[in-house]
Write an enzyme that holds these catalytic residues in place. Structure first.
Site: not given
Length: 907
Positions: A868-870
């Site tokens: 999710g953060e990438l």
């Protein structure tokens, strides 16, 4: 009151309605057609779209007096049902177009009107249609939505069979790495999944509707509160102030580090002595209807002594600034980084040095679903609080002392929810709901409108950064110096942890042997800082990635080749001195190189007149987990009907907790012949599900995934008869076997970063990405258009392709917004979606290419990392670098609005 006869979904309804009420509220409240969602309630998001006499209408803005008698109205319920899906709904499921799903009914209704009018649209015509009708999505990046419309159109034209839109289960029965649809997909595309506001409408008649009395200044002493007039208003049950709170009336920030100078108890539930930010809650009105509650809230009189408001970190740090929280300095946390040798001599003797100042702003999350929740007492006396929490066990501990209940006397439940993108890592209304339920003894509902969503939920914390590189004549980085200031708003929760991300991610991706730096967290009176996708990396890596391009220019080197020379390889360590767990960045740059060169050639050939084309790249890195030995728990049980339930508190805010849990467990249990349709997941509930930890920091697939894998392996071992066959439920009982197994995982090799040096092994799994942006800059207007985004991503072994594709597309779309338009600096101007720069479909390119390098992770379940953060680590730096490549305008203070580009062009 007026009478209306309307044909809704083919059924005639003879109705009596308030002429000033919106069609959306009538459909939802009087007819129970809750598939029509209300998001912004300002006709800016399209979640409320219906078809009236063949035309798409945003029903939240249409008053009943304007609805013609005998109008033919189609809502999502009339498009298709779970057992009779329209091709659009089938295609939405197939392409993973429903992530959080809150906007899906509005998009599908809008798309149906398009295909009724034109069954053979081009992709650009689909995009134009959604732009015209203001259909907004925050999750998907829009690409899979267009894919779905194009396939549905083929079915409608007879060029494809509807059956071709159904997922085909692989022959080996493993669904790992496939496009198996989310278990919640059908409910989302048919409008039958109940979100918080839908559930609120289904509460019993004695339920009280709540409205908040909120501060309209950013800093003030409270001299008095007069509720007398409000208490006399129609339908009012009570008006609650701080005196009605039974507990400490504070939300604990759970201070992470002992060097934090605050105590973590500064955030009030209801303000008693001071107002610390615009929107702070001062009172709660409880009434029979939301309309009456809001009307009464407007009658509460609050006597305030306004104080100086420090709306950015620089002002709050000034010598003459007063302490926002008396007794705690405005600069309440500092964290150094000391890696390798002293950098002074290295910079003095370096062949090349480069320095830059950078700013990443107060990006608003802008979910389509505003914050909403409700609370009630269960039959056993337990206080139940339902909300959009993405950390139910965490939030229980944060609010229990403040509202005055022991944690075992209350439970937090995560509703099906629209996207949060991290703002719900902090509790928002949970404590307010608890206070209201305890004070009234009645069920209560609280729903924010979009103004409240924008002004009274957390935002990305702005950072001011100065970064310096020293390199040798070959371009090898020798040292880095960094200084960063985090404006975290008035409340300290997680502010120190966020500031630590500067230690971990400024310069991430590169082997920099010697680093010195200092970061600090500053209390201000602007919106409080909450988690936002990427959590510190969008700030940290923007600085170092733009500076890498500046270094490349100074050395007359290609930006890609400079990065290639410096990325992690065997023997490298990251900024915290940790050996990377994989070394895939050289391979990823090798994959991108030919595409990059082709893009540069294309940009050069197509740049004409005032339209300049450019290409930029950046590297993004982020960790999966909470710092140090993060832990999670999950259970696996076989049920009487031979289905299997995976029990966890993996909160789903659009990222795919449902298929995340099922896919991870199924990769173990398919060996016993268990098919995914026989598997169930749980909605998080602190009373009934294990503590899996919060769904943030890209931790869930790794931490909770490992716990799920452990539980599933224990269940599989119990099911195994030892002869190649497996027990069913009854055979388990007959054999005296347990039917439920507990799984646990702890990242035992993870360590916290040292408080003096910042060195440590905070994450056992990381994600890596290489971004490329292709842009067009109009040098007359300063407007930037992103033509294409490319992401080479290493997120380990992919669990579910639909989910991971969607996460990466959606995250890059948010990165485009961060780069070019999104901000929450002007409280009034930025209080709407459009005002805050929400990117609609025509602001996001249809051409977004994803390339996977699936390096298995030792500590990831089945080799998976998080996701999710990438995609929001650093796409905005690639865009900024592309703007400079196009026209020579270096914008280092985001967002790069046209006026900033023009100013940079002028030098």
């Amino acid at each position: 009151m007026i009478q209306k006869t309307l044909n809704i979904n083919g059924v005639e309804h003879n109705m009596f309605v308030d002429p000033e009420e919106s069609l959306a509220n009538v459909l939802r409240g009087q007819l129970g057609l809750t598939g029509t969602k209300i998001g912004c309630d300002q006709a800016q998001c399209g979640a409320c779209s219906v078809i009236i006499n063949g035309k798409v209408v945003r029903s939240c803005a249409l008053k009943m007096k304007k609805v013609a008698d005998d109008a033919l109205i189609t809502t999502i319920e009339g498009v298709g049902q779970p057992d009779n899906l329209h091709p659009l709904q089938m295609a939405w499921v197939l392409h993973g177009s429903a992530q959080c799903g809150f906007c899906s009914p509005g998009f599908i209704v809008s798309a149906k009107a398009l295909l009724d009018e034109n069954d053979n649209p081009t992709r650009e015509e689909v995009r134009d249609w959604f732009q015209k009708n203001r259909n907004a999505c925050r999750c998907t990046g829009y690409k899979p939505l267009v894919d779905a419309v194009m396939d549905a159109a083929k079915v409608i034209r007879g060029e494809m069979k509807a059956e071709e839109l159904l997922f085909k289960l692989p022959e080996d029965t493993s669904i790992w790495g496939t496009k198996y649809p989310r278990p919640t997909a059908v409910a989302k595309v048919t409008g039958t999944l109940d979100y918080g506001a839908d559930l609120g409408l289904k509460m019993p008649a004695e339920t009280l509707q709540c409205a908040l009395v909120q501060a309209e200044v950013s800093h003030a002493n409270i001299k008095g509160i007069d509720t007398s007039e409000a208490e006399k208003m129609p339908g009012v049950h009570s008006v609650l102030t701080a005196k009605d709170v039974k507990g400490k009336n504070r939300i604990t920030g759970l201070i992470t580090f002992p060097t934090n100078k605050g105590d973590g108890w500064e955030r009030p539930i209801l303000c008693d002595e001071k107002v610390f930010q615009y929107g702070d809650a001062i009172a709660i009105v409880c009434a029979d209807t939301e309309k009456n509650a809001r009307a009464a809230a407007a009658k509460v009189k609050v006597d305030l002594e306004e104080l100086p408001a420090y709306m950015n970190a620089l002002d709050a740090m000034a010598e003459d600034a007063i302490e926002i929280h008396p007794g705690t300095p405005n600069v309440y946390y500092e964290c150094p980084i000391k890696k390798g040798d002293d950098i002074g001599p290295i910079f003095d003797s370096a062949d090349v040095t480069v320095e830059g100042d950078f700013y990443v702003g107060r990006q608003p999350h802008m979910p389509i679903e505003p914050d909403v929740g409700f609370a009630y007492f269960a039959e056993d006396g337990m206080l139940m609080i339902h909300s959009k929490s993405i950390g139910v066990h965490l939030h229980l501990l944060m609010i229990a002392p403040g509202i005055g209940l022991e944690p075992d006397k209350m439970a937090l439940v995560a509703n099906p929810m629209g996207g949060t993108f991290g703002y719900k890592f902090s509790p928002t209304m949970e404590a307010l709901l608890g206070v209201a339920a305890l004070a009234t003894g009645r069920p209560v509902v609280l729903r924010y409108n979009y103004f409240q969503q924008q002004t009274y939920t957390g935002k990305r914390s702005p950072w001011f950064m100065n970064v310096k590189f020293a390199a040798d004549k070959e371009g090898k980085l020798k040292a880095m110096e960094s200084d960063w200031t985090c404006d975290h708003g008035p409340y300290s929760e997680f502010g120190d942890l966020l500031t630590l991300r500067g230690v971990q991610f400024i310069g991430a991706g590169y082997d920099i042997p010697n680093i010195r730096g200092m970061g600090r967290t500053v209390c201000t009176n602007h919106a409080w800082g909450s988690a936002f996708r990427g959590y510190g990396s969008p700030q940290s890596e923007f600085a170092s990635e733009v500076l890498m391009d500046m270094l490349a220019e100074k050395m007359d080197m290609d930006p890609l080749e400079l990065r290639y020379k410096n990325v992690y390889r065997e023997g490298s360590t990251n900024p915290t001195g940790q050996d990377p767990e994989v070394y895939s960045l050289p391979e990823m740059l090798d994959i991108l190189r030919p595409k990059y060169k082709a893009a540069l050639d294309k940009a050069k050939a197509e740049s004409k007149g005032e339209l300049k084309k450019g290409v930029g790249i950046s590297i993004g890195v982020y960790g999966c987990g909470l710092d140090g030995p993060d832990t999670s728990e999950a259970w696996a049980s076989i049920n009487e009907d031979d289905t299997v339930t995976i029990h966890s508190a993996w909160e789903d805010h659009g990222q795919g907790a449902d298929i995340g849990a099922i896919g991870t467990a199924h990769e173990v249990l398919y060996k016993a012949g268990i098919t995914p349709d026989r598997m169930r997941f749980t909605w998080p509930n602190t009373a009934t599900t294990p503590n899996s930890g919060p769904a943030g920091g890209s931790r869930s697939q790794v931490m909770t995934g490992n716990a799920i894998k452990d539980a599933a392996e224990k269940l599989l071992a119990a099911l195994d008869k030892g002869d190649g066959t497996y027990r069913n439920y009854q055979e388990m009982v007959d054999a005296g076997k347990e039917t439920k197994y507990v799984g646990n995982f702890t990242a035992n090799t993870g360590t916290h970063c040292d408080a003096e040096t910042g060195q440590g092994c905070p994450f056992v799994v990381y994600m890596y990405g290489v971004f490329m942006s292709e842009v067009t800059v109009n040098t007359t207007s300063g407007e930037t258009t992103v033509d294409k985004m490319t992401l080479v991503a290493d997120v380990g072994k992919v669990n579910n392709k639909l989910v991971v594709d969607g996460q990466l597309w959606g995250g890059m779309a948010q990165g485009i917004g961060l780069a070019l338009t999104e901000d929450f600096e002007d409280i009034q101007k930025h209080s709407t979606m459009r005002g805050a720069g929400f990117p609609y479909i025509k602001q996001i390119p249809d051409d977004m290419e994803l390339i996977y390098v699936e390096t298995p992770r030792e500590f990831g379940p089945h080799g998976a990392a998080g996701t999710g953060e990438l995609p929001l680590t650093c796409p905005h730096a690639a865009i900024s670098n592309a703007i400079y490549n196009a026209c020579g305008a270096r914008v280092t203070h985001l967002p790069a609005r046209p006026e900033k580009v023009l100013a940079a062009l002028k030098g």
